[in-house]
Each structure stands twice: as structure tokens, then as C-alpha cells.
Design a protein around this motif. Sequence first.
Motif, short mmCIF file in Angstrom:
data_model
loop_
_atom_site.label_atom_id
_atom_site.label_comp_id
_atom_site.label_asym_id
_atom_site.label_seq_id
_atom_site.Cartn_x
_atom_site.Cartn_y
_atom_site.Cartn_z
N GLY A 91 0.78 -1.24 0.00
CA GLY A 91 0.00 0.00 0.00
C GLY A 91 0.80 1.28 0.00
N TYR A 92 2.13 1.18 0.01
CA TYR A 92 2.96 2.40 0.00
C TYR A 92 3.34 2.69 -1.46
N GLN A 93 2.42 3.35 -2.15
CA GLN A 93 2.52 3.50 -3.60
C GLN A 93 2.98 4.88 -4.04
N SER A 94 3.32 5.73 -3.09
CA SER A 94 3.78 7.08 -3.43
C SER A 94 5.06 7.39 -2.67
N LEU A 95 5.80 8.37 -3.17
CA LEU A 95 7.02 8.79 -2.48
C LEU A 95 6.68 9.41 -1.13
N GLU A 96 5.57 10.14 -1.08
CA GLU A 96 5.18 10.76 0.20
C GLU A 96 5.01 9.69 1.28
N SER A 97 4.35 8.58 0.92
CA SER A 97 4.11 7.54 1.92
C SER A 97 5.40 6.82 2.32
N ILE A 98 6.31 6.68 1.38
CA ILE A 98 7.57 5.97 1.67
C ILE A 98 8.48 6.81 2.55
#
Length: 622
Positions: free
Chosen positions: A418-425
Motif C-alpha cells: 500500500g505504499y505506492q507514493s514517495l510521500e508515503s515511503i
Amino acid sequence: MQNLMKTPTHLLTDEQLSQLMTYFNEQYRSGSPVVSDATFDLIYMPVLKSRLPHHPLITKVQPEAVNVINDRYQHKTPMLSTLKAYEHDEIQSFVDRCQQAANELGITEELLYRVSPKLDGLAASYIAADEKIYTRGDGTYGNDITHLYRNGLKLIGNSNINNIGEITVLQSYFEEKLKGSFAHPRNFVAGLANSDNLNDAGKQALEDRAIHLVFFNSINCPHISAAELLTNLESYCEQAKQNSPYLTDGTVIEVVNESVKKHMGNNEHHHHWQIAKKSVGEVADVRIKGIEWNVGRNKITPVLLIEPTWLSGAMIQRVTAHHAGNVNNLGLGEGALISITRSGEIIPKILGTIEAVNPSIPTHCPCCNQPVQWVNDAITCTFDGCSERQVSAIEYHFSLLNVDLFGRQSVRKLVENGYQSLESIYSLSKGKLLSCGFGAGQSDNLFNQIQKAKTTPINDYLILASLGIHSLGRGSSKRILKHFTLSNINTMTDKQLEDIDGFGELTAKSITTAIFNKLTLIMFLNNTLNVIDTLKPQTGIVNEDALPLSGLSIVFTGKMERSRSDISSEAERFGGVVQSSVTKKTSYLVIGENVGASKINSAKTKGVEIITEADYMKMIAA
């Protein structure tokens, strides 16, 4: 022709062999080669020479394929092909022939030889009086392609006299803006010359002044003795290719003495006083077991699975086919027989197809099963929610920022969780990494790399380039950030970008649209990472004219105390223009350790001042 390509050469009749070779040549001349130069020269040409020694491909200059017939022009002197050589002994024989000609003329002075890059483009003739350009054609008559000049083709060299040269595209421009859409720089150039209706990419490249007619006599290259040439042949050939800003497919060696040239003359096919040195590494013929289609940011790439083959010191089992168009053109697929080489490179490449098959191209994305779309020679998945496209985009970002451990498998695991964006990573904690299935040690290492990425100073243009926007690589990002910062890039309009050197109308519109769509991510990265405004003046400097390197063009060469990226960014920050090669406009050649002779000689020839890295540091400290 596909059936003939599948047939071993010894089973071809003379007529079939002639038809096949003519087909190969026509495809090459049209800019869509179906076999490589090495396959043509080393697999098929020896058979043709043995069985049909008087075939036109051997005895005559072959015309470019021209679909658009404009004014025809009879060349004042024939424009001929160049004899090819692959082995050292062939160069030795060439040198012996030149020396024999000198002896026949009673010349006692030592002969010198010119070693220049063999540009892989389209041979052309320029007529100064009416400013027209013609193809080589059949060597006697050429076709008018002046429309390229009228649309922005740049002349490199003396345009006040009639001249001959090669039409080619800057390699850096091709890599940054065209590689995803066109298989090869030569294909791209040949396609433009062969059409009165220029495509958008061609119009843009001409407008950006990235397509050049390089006059052969303008290429700066060393003049060396026969002994030096033969002793250091590979070194000089490699230098010639590396110093060229254009794609090359070998080097051209010619005797300098004009009397010897005239005495040696030519036949209907080539001049006797020059020879092209080409290279090919260890070659193997292998069967394709299957094709794996990998989904990337901008295209779906075919990777050939081959029988395990030992080649140039490595066991090879996978070979990239680059794009779907290549699979179609070469007839690649399970059961096809191909020739491959490593040629001293890490990544093996295809030389050509020996036995082709009917290719099978996916109609749906292998990852998300959405329909694919053809974009020039490539197939692409256009579904933004495709997980493999997300993986590729995230992996590319961290790779460009030199952040370790975020390889494809690790990023895929994050996306699957579910970590599909740079922001989330960038917001991941050690606990969240553990919940994704990473071990305790790996979670610690990944978390530490994220923190390191947040605190380590990073050049702003790398962040902009890491977004994966089409036509927005490091070079284009640098040019934009000379006029805007990441903080105010949202104010940039199409027209403002178009006014910056190197951006045309179409490219400007697509880049500004893409930046607008990624503004939230750009602002997040700008606020989260330790960003350096690399191209902004230092504190206390009021205007660009006051910068210590203002108006100066600089080339850095050799091993420096700091990284080339850092020292180049610094020079640009202080108002300088950093060049990749020495030209007449170069102000200084800054040298470090282990500098090659070619750039030193080039600087001396052009009257460019040569300084050390220490001298350069004094300049910017003044």
C-alpha cells in the motif's frame, strides 16, 4: 524475406542471397536496419564476396532510400563509401599500401594519419553558393534535403565553402528526449531526411538546434605516425569515439598527405586512402527460449531469455531487446536464432537475427491487464494505477538521488503493502517496514537510508529530474532551475519555458503540464529533503555580471578532488557554462589527474587556456 532470414546462408541460392542482401541494405539506408552492421559485415558479406564478387553491394556506392524526390544534384566529385576493417592486420595492410604509394612518389618524409570518429548518421553535401544540402545518394547524384536546414539544422564547420559531412543528432539530446520513442539516432535522422512532413519530435529537435551537419574537416583529431597508430590503435580509436558528442560506429583512419591521397585514388565504391576501423567483441549464436515483458515508467521492455551461454567471461541468460518494435523488426521470439556480443561491455547486445520467427507482442499490460498503447516503436501501459509503473517510478527516483537499498524487489514489496507514493515511503517508520515483511535488520537499514536521504544535501535539479517527466532529464532540469526554483516553479508558464534555450513549443507545453500535475509532490520533496539551490548565486552576489565565471565556458577533464557533478554545479552557480568537449568558444580547460592527450591537444590547437584544478579554485575564490 522472413523465410530467407531464417535460412542458413549455405542453403541460400545465389539469387536468394542477392535478394536478401539487397533487402538488408535497403532497410539500413531507410533508417530501419533489420540486422546489425557486424552481422551484415561478418556473417553475410563474406558469403556474398565469395559467391558473387561482382555484386553491386561490393563494387558500387549504395544510395540512400528516398521516398520524397526533390531536386537532384550531381556531385562535383563522387561521394563514396568507406572500406571497413575489423582486425589490426587490415589496418597494417592499409598503412603498407599508403607507404607504398609514398615510395612510388619519392616521398621520404614520415607519413601522418588522421584518426577521427565515424559518425553514425546520414552523409550529405553542402553547397555554399545557394545554401543547399544534398544526400550522398548513389555517390554521383544526391537528393535535395535543404528543408532540414530551413527548419533549424545546424552547420558545424566552415559554411563559406562547399563541404561534405554527416547529418546526426547530439547523443545527449537523443538519450534525454528521444530514446524512448526512437530505436536509434540514425533511424531518427534518416526518417526526417526522407520526409517533407516533419514529425513533432523532428520539428522540436531541429528547433532545439540538436541536429547537426558536421563537416568532416571540422572534426578536431590527432595526426599521428604509422608506428604510433599501429602500436596504440585501440587507444586512439577509443579516444576518437569518446570525444565525440555524436553517436559513432567506429573510427575513420586516413593518410594526411594530399599527394599520396591523389596517387592512391579510388574505385567506384570507396577511396583507397582511408579506412573505417570497426570493432565487434566475442560473438555467440544462441536460441531464444522465451520473452519476458517488463513494465517500466514509460514503456514495456522485452527481455530475451536465451540458452545459458558463456560469453566474454560471463554466463549470459538474458538479453534486452529494447522495445517492441525491435521484436517485430528482427522477428524475435521463442525458437529464433540470434547473434549476440558483449564487446567488452557489461550488458550483452543483439548483433542480428540468423533465423527469425513470427513475433508475438502483448496487447495487454502483463501487470494490470489493461490494453497497451503503441508510442512509436514501444508499447506502453497508460494506466496510472499499474503497480509495476509505480514501482518503476519510485525505484527511478531513489536511484537518481543515489539512495541505496531501494531496488526493484524492495520497492515492489512496499507497493504491494500500500505504499505506492514517495510521500508515503518517506514517512515510513521502522515498525511499518517490519509490517511490510522486511526483517529487523533490513527494516533498520531501509529506515536509515530514508533518514539519510532527508538530511544529505541534494542538488535541486536531481529532484526535478527524479520525477520521471518525459523530456525532463538532468540537463533540462538544470536549464529550468537557472530561472526558477523548486519553490516557485509553479509560476512557470509554457511561454516562459519556451523562451529558455533548448525548449520548443511542444516540449514546453508537455513539461509544464506534467509539472503542474506533480506540484504537490514537488512541494513535498522540497520541504522534506535538504535541497540545495545549485544554480542560484552565492549570498552577497547581486547580479550575474558580478559572478567570477560570468561569460566563461569551461571544460573539466581528468580526475578531480571533488566529484564532477559537484564541481560542474559550482561552476554554473558562479555564472560559467560547462561544456562536455573543447570548442573554439571554450575559455578554459581545467585538468585534474590522468588526463588523456586528446583534450589537451584539442585545447592547444584551438588556443584554449589550460589550467589546473587549483588554478580554477583561485578564480572562484577571487
